[in-house]
Design a protein around this motif. Structure first.
Motif, PDB file in Angstrom:
ATOM      1  N   PRO A  21      44.587  44.548  31.520  1.00 11.52           N
ATOM      2  CA  PRO A  21      45.095  44.269  30.162  1.00 11.52           C
ATOM      3  C   PRO A  21      44.139  44.756  29.061  1.00 11.52           C
ATOM      4  O   PRO A  21      44.597  45.250  28.029  1.00 11.52           O
ATOM      5  CB  PRO A  21      45.226  42.748  30.141  1.00 11.52           C
ATOM      6  CG  PRO A  21      45.461  42.378  31.567  1.00 11.52           C
ATOM      7  CD  PRO A  21      44.640  43.354  32.362  1.00 11.52           C
ATOM      8  N   GLU A  22      42.832  44.643  29.294  1.00  8.49           N
ATOM      9  CA  GLU A  22      41.853  45.115  28.306  1.00  8.49           C
ATOM     10  C   GLU A  22      41.939  46.635  28.141  1.00  8.49           C
ATOM     11  O   GLU A  22      41.886  47.154  27.027  1.00  8.49           O
ATOM     12  CB  GLU A  22      40.433  44.717  28.731  1.00  8.49           C
ATOM     13  CG  GLU A  22      39.347  45.185  27.789  1.00  8.49           C
ATOM     14  CD  GLU A  22      39.414  44.567  26.412  1.00  8.49           C
ATOM     15  OE1 GLU A  22      38.940  45.210  25.452  1.00  8.49           O
ATOM     16  OE2 GLU A  22      39.941  43.439  26.290  1.00  8.49           O
ATOM     17  N   GLN A  23      42.102  47.358  29.240  1.00  5.82           N
ATOM     18  CA  GLN A  23      42.221  48.811  29.176  1.00  5.82           C
ATOM     19  C   GLN A  23      43.514  49.222  28.482  1.00  5.82           C
ATOM     20  O   GLN A  23      43.534  50.184  27.712  1.00  5.82           O
ATOM     21  CB  GLN A  23      42.155  49.422  30.578  1.00  5.82           C
ATOM     22  CG  GLN A  23      40.789  49.350  31.213  1.00  5.82           C
ATOM     23  CD  GLN A  23      40.799  49.789  32.662  1.00  5.82           C
ATOM     24  OE1 GLN A  23      41.772  49.548  33.379  1.00  5.82           O
ATOM     25  NE2 GLN A  23      39.723  50.411  33.101  1.00  5.82           N
ATOM     26  N   LYS A  24      44.590  48.501  28.744  1.00  4.64           N
ATOM     27  CA  LYS A  24      45.865  48.785  28.072  1.00  4.64           C
ATOM     28  C   LYS A  24      45.739  48.569  26.567  1.00  4.64           C
ATOM     29  O   LYS A  24      46.260  49.348  25.771  1.00  4.64           O
ATOM     30  CB  LYS A  24      46.979  47.899  28.627  1.00  4.64           C
ATOM     31  CG  LYS A  24      47.438  48.296  30.008  1.00  4.64           C
ATOM     32  CD  LYS A  24      48.559  47.391  30.485  1.00  4.64           C
ATOM     33  CE  LYS A  24      48.978  47.721  31.903  1.00  4.64           C
ATOM     34  NZ  LYS A  24      50.053  46.845  32.382  1.00  4.64           N
ATOM     35  N   LYS A  25      45.028  47.500  26.178  1.00  6.83           N
ATOM     36  CA  LYS A  25      44.833  47.195  24.762  1.00  6.83           C
ATOM     37  C   LYS A  25      44.036  48.311  24.088  1.00  6.83           C
ATOM     38  O   LYS A  25      44.393  48.781  23.014  1.00  6.83           O
ATOM     39  CB  LYS A  25      44.108  45.860  24.621  1.00  6.83           C
ATOM     40  CG  LYS A  25      43.846  45.463  23.187  1.00  6.83           C
ATOM     41  CD  LYS A  25      43.082  44.164  23.106  1.00  6.83           C
ATOM     42  CE  LYS A  25      42.706  43.852  21.671  1.00  6.83           C
ATOM     43  NZ  LYS A  25      41.760  42.763  21.569  1.00  6.83           N
ATOM     44  N   ARG A  26      42.962  48.749  24.736  1.00  7.99           N
ATOM     45  CA  ARG A  26      42.140  49.815  24.154  1.00  7.99           C
ATOM     46  C   ARG A  26      42.898  51.128  24.088  1.00  7.99           C
ATOM     47  O   ARG A  26      42.762  51.885  23.124  1.00  7.99           O
ATOM     48  CB  ARG A  26      40.855  49.993  24.957  1.00  7.99           C
ATOM     49  CG  ARG A  26      39.890  48.857  24.748  1.00  7.99           C
ATOM     50  CD  ARG A  26      38.604  49.110  25.454  1.00  7.99           C
ATOM     51  NE  ARG A  26      37.693  47.990  25.236  1.00  7.99           N
ATOM     52  CZ  ARG A  26      36.416  48.026  25.540  1.00  7.99           C
ATOM     53  NH1 ARG A  26      35.897  49.092  26.093  1.00  7.99           N
ATOM     54  NH2 ARG A  26      35.656  46.984  25.303  1.00  7.99           N
TER      55      ARG A  26
END
Length: 61
Positions: A21-26
């Motif tokens: 989820p953090e990578q998708k957000k970035r």
């Protein structure tokens, strides 16, 4: 037998890279930043064209 790839119907297809989820957000934030930069560039080119006026079309060849 041909030189093609033989498919095994028992194997599941690989899913590839799965982002956290953090990578998708970035990734989304980067995409938005690129879109904003591109939009600003388009507006800048449009504004420069308006400032130069129709004289841009009447130049010697």
């Amino acid at each position: 037998m041909s030189a093609g790839i033989v498919m095994d119907s028992n194997k599941k297809p690989q899913q590839g890279i799965v982002l956290t989820p953090e990578q998708k957000k970035r990734q989304r934030e980067r995409s938005i930043a690129i879109a904003v930069a591109l939009g600003i560039l388009v507006i800048l080119f449009f504004a420069v064209t308006l400032v130069k006026g129709p004289a841009v079309l009447h130049r010697p060849i």
